[in-house]
Design a protein around this motif. Structure first.
Motif, PDB file in Angstrom:
ATOM      1  N   ASN A  68     -25.241 -23.863 -43.370  1.00 17.43           N
ATOM      2  CA  ASN A  68     -25.291 -22.404 -43.332  1.00 17.43           C
ATOM      3  C   ASN A  68     -26.315 -21.848 -44.312  1.00 17.43           C
ATOM      4  OD1 ASN A  68     -23.198 -22.399 -41.457  1.00 17.43           O
ATOM      5  ND2 ASN A  68     -21.621 -22.255 -43.036  1.00 17.43           N
ATOM      6  N   PHE A  69     -27.134 -20.916 -43.818  1.00 18.36           N
ATOM      7  CA  PHE A  69     -28.057 -20.117 -44.642  1.00 18.36           C
ATOM      8  C   PHE A  69     -29.043 -20.988 -45.420  1.00 18.36           C
ATOM      9  CE2 PHE A  69     -23.730 -18.160 -44.800  1.00 18.36           C
ATOM     10  CZ  PHE A  69     -23.937 -17.233 -43.784  1.00 18.36           C
ATOM     11  N   LEU A  70     -29.477 -22.083 -44.836  1.00 19.89           N
ATOM     12  CA  LEU A  70     -30.392 -22.982 -45.536  1.00 19.89           C
ATOM     13  C   LEU A  70     -31.772 -22.367 -45.735  1.00 19.89           C
ATOM     14  CD1 LEU A  70     -29.549 -26.402 -43.849  1.00 19.89           C
ATOM     15  CD2 LEU A  70     -28.673 -25.468 -45.989  1.00 19.89           C
ATOM     16  N   ASP A  71     -32.138 -21.384 -44.900  1.00 15.79           N
ATOM     17  CA  ASP A  71     -33.462 -20.777 -45.035  1.00 15.79           C
ATOM     18  C   ASP A  71     -33.535 -19.802 -46.203  1.00 15.79           C
ATOM     19  OD1 ASP A  71     -31.618 -19.348 -43.382  1.00 15.79           O
ATOM     20  OD2 ASP A  71     -33.215 -17.933 -42.878  1.00 15.79           O
ATOM     21  N   PHE A  72     -32.443 -19.597 -46.907  1.00 13.41           N
ATOM     22  CA  PHE A  72     -32.450 -18.725 -48.086  1.00 13.41           C
ATOM     23  C   PHE A  72     -32.357 -19.528 -49.379  1.00 13.41           C
ATOM     24  CE2 PHE A  72     -31.444 -15.632 -44.865  1.00 13.41           C
ATOM     25  CZ  PHE A  72     -32.001 -14.449 -45.337  1.00 13.41           C
TER      26      PHE A  72
END
Length: 518
Positions: free
Chosen positions: A216-220
């Motif tokens: 989850n939310f690895l691009d942040f």
């Protein structure tokens, strides 16, 4: 203007230009951890985000460094690395767990942050040096950042001091905060056990990090490997007082110098002097008669440390090991400083890579190009950025990827951070038009405002394209981004397309040889 009810001359001023979009700050990290104090003129700052811009301000509001202490223990684990050897026995230095260790990292992390170009940042103090690490307090500290709009990065150096499962739990909370709740900041993560090689007998730290973190939310977020051997702590910052069991140190020093436990009165003066210095290691200077002033006690301790340093190579080895362990730091704070420095000198769109790290002797693990291949590209897509040492160049950051390495949109951390800057800048500027009528004049205003802003970003190299039309486009209006129902419901929809500049990670150079002609 209002209705003209009486004869006369009326002046109407009309704006020649639309409102401007102001570029928001891009490099304002928020650090969470333990501090010595948390006080602003008797007003508590505990669990309250507080903005500082230098170590002098940190000292004013949050105090100074903790006092770390190490135990000397005989080595029992065959896989461990001995710190030193005395009389055929190997010994190690171990930092005790809990608050008695004084191993809180935030102060050292802040020093390393400013060494690498850091600027304004926020501090969230979750406790002082008398309290144990508490996972719930750190999570509460993350939630406190929901009230602040300025921070653009979240950094928790002390996450690696938790057990591995708790460290991952805290990092997942950081990801949720950045990618789900706020969406205007990124997290810089440290790899638990990142000071060890990937061939460590206890397991590959990178693989364990990837397996446990989730998707989850690895691009942040971004992560860096390995940890760093720094120069944050110097010789003047450590002494014999950093040893928690002085009786063992005294015993080892006597054995190393060949001194008996009890020195006879007729022993040479030099021998008696050495024996007295070693005995003073455990001396309580506050109980001396007549009482000594605080300055005199500090002077005596400094003289004793200098004496032991000059006569015993073993003592120097012990202090060097203390310094080495304290200087072994996770890289997140330094990377926050690198982000700040690159943003200030080149812009947020510049990849924070191929930049040398200040205050770093070497990475804790040497990485080759072959080793880095699997760090960058994996089937799971969790890219880890390498920190490598190059001959003649020093220690360089050799990667600028997010953890979402398989995404073509958000593979690079500078793309994500640039989009955050553009989105936040346009969002804050558009607030001035919230209560304006949803008509053509408002559409023209908002289109001009955003176009002018993006044109200035394009001219500075922040967007790709030979012309502004190639770099971006702004769409707003009836039939273009809105339906008649949208207008009736008060919805003004703007679509902005931008062409991001991506780092040139791979450069191929081809040489061709021309055959000889007659």
């Amino acid at each position: 203007m209002g209705a003209m009810k009486t004869p006369g001359v009326y002046i109407v001023e009309k704006n020649a230009f639309p409102n401007s979009v102001v570029e928001v700050a891009t490099a304002v990290p928020a650090f969470i951890g333990h501090t010595q104090i948390a006080d602003n003129r008797n007003k508590p700052l505990s669990m309250k985000p507080w903005r500082i811009s230098s170590m002098a301000e940190y000292h004013q509001y949050f105090g100074y460094a903790p006092f770390p202490r190490f135990n000397i223990a005989e080595m029992t684990d065959a896989s461990a690395i001995a710190a030193f050897r005395v009389a055929g026995k190997d010994y190690v230095l171990q930092m005790p767990e809990g608050k008695d260790s004084g191993g809180y990292m935030l102060y050292r992390a802040l020093r390393h942050f400013f060494q690498n170009g850091g600027g304004p940042c926020y501090i969230v103090s979750v406790g002082d040096y008398t309290q144990d690490l508490d996972l719930d307090k750190f999570k509460a500290g993350i939630d406190e950042l929901l009230k602040e709009q300025e921070p653009t990065m979240v950094v928790i150096p002390e996450a690696v001091r938790f057990k591995q499962a708790d460290c991952i739990d805290l990092q997942q909370s950081m990801l949720a905060h950045c990618g789900d709740k706020m969406r205007n900041r990124v997290a810089i993560l440290d790899i638990w056990g990142g000071d060890k090689p990937r061939t460590d007998p206890n397991g590959d730290p990178v693989a364990q990090f990837r397996n446990a973190l989730g998707i989850n939310f690895l691009d942040f977020a971004s992560a860096y490997y390995p940890w760093l051997n720094t120069t944050v702590i110097g010789d003047k910052d450590i002494s014999y007082e950093n040893i928690a069991n002085p009786d063992i140190l005294q015993q080892l020093l006597r054995s190393d110098l060949g001194l008996p436990d009890t020195v006879p009165d007729d022993a040479p003066p030099k021998t008696r002097e050495l024996a007295g210095a070693i005995s003073d290691i455990s001396k309580d200077w506050t109980a001396v008669t007549p009482p000594l002033s605080a300055e005199a006690i500090l002077a005596n301790k400094a003289l004793l440390n200098k004496t032991l340093t000059s006569v015993s190579s073993l003592f120097n080895t012990v202090l060097d090991e203390v310094k080495h362990q304290l200087n072994l730091m996770p890289p997140s704070a330094a990377m926050a400083g690198i982000y700040t420095m690159v943003d200030n000198t080149r812009g947020v769109w510049k990849a924070p890579a191929n930049v040398s790290l200040a205050g770093v002797i070497s990475p804790s693990v040497s990485i080759s190009s072959v080793d880095q291949e699997e760090l960058n590209v994996t089937t799971q897509g969790k890219s880890i950025n390498a920190i490598r040492s190059f001959i003649g160049e020093g220690v360089l950051v050799w990667g600028a990827r997010t953890l979402d390495g398989n995404s073509l949109d958000w593979r690079y951390i500078n793309v994500r951070r640039t989009m955050i800057m553009l989105e936040e800048s346009c969002r804050l500027a558009a607030k001035a038009l919230v209560f304006e009528p949803n008509v053509a004049n408002t559409w023209v205003t908002i289109r001009s405002m955003i176009q002018n802003f993006l044109t200035s970003i394009w001219k500075r190299g922040g967007l790709a394209g030979a012309t502004p039309d190639d770099a971006f486009s702004v769409h707003v209006g009836l039939g273009e981004t809105m339906t008649p129902d949208d207008i009736l419901e008060g919805i003004l929809r703007v679509t902005v397309l931008v062409a991001m500049v991506r780092p040139a990670e791979f450069i191929e150079i081809t040489f061709q040889q021309q055959m000889q002609k007659s």
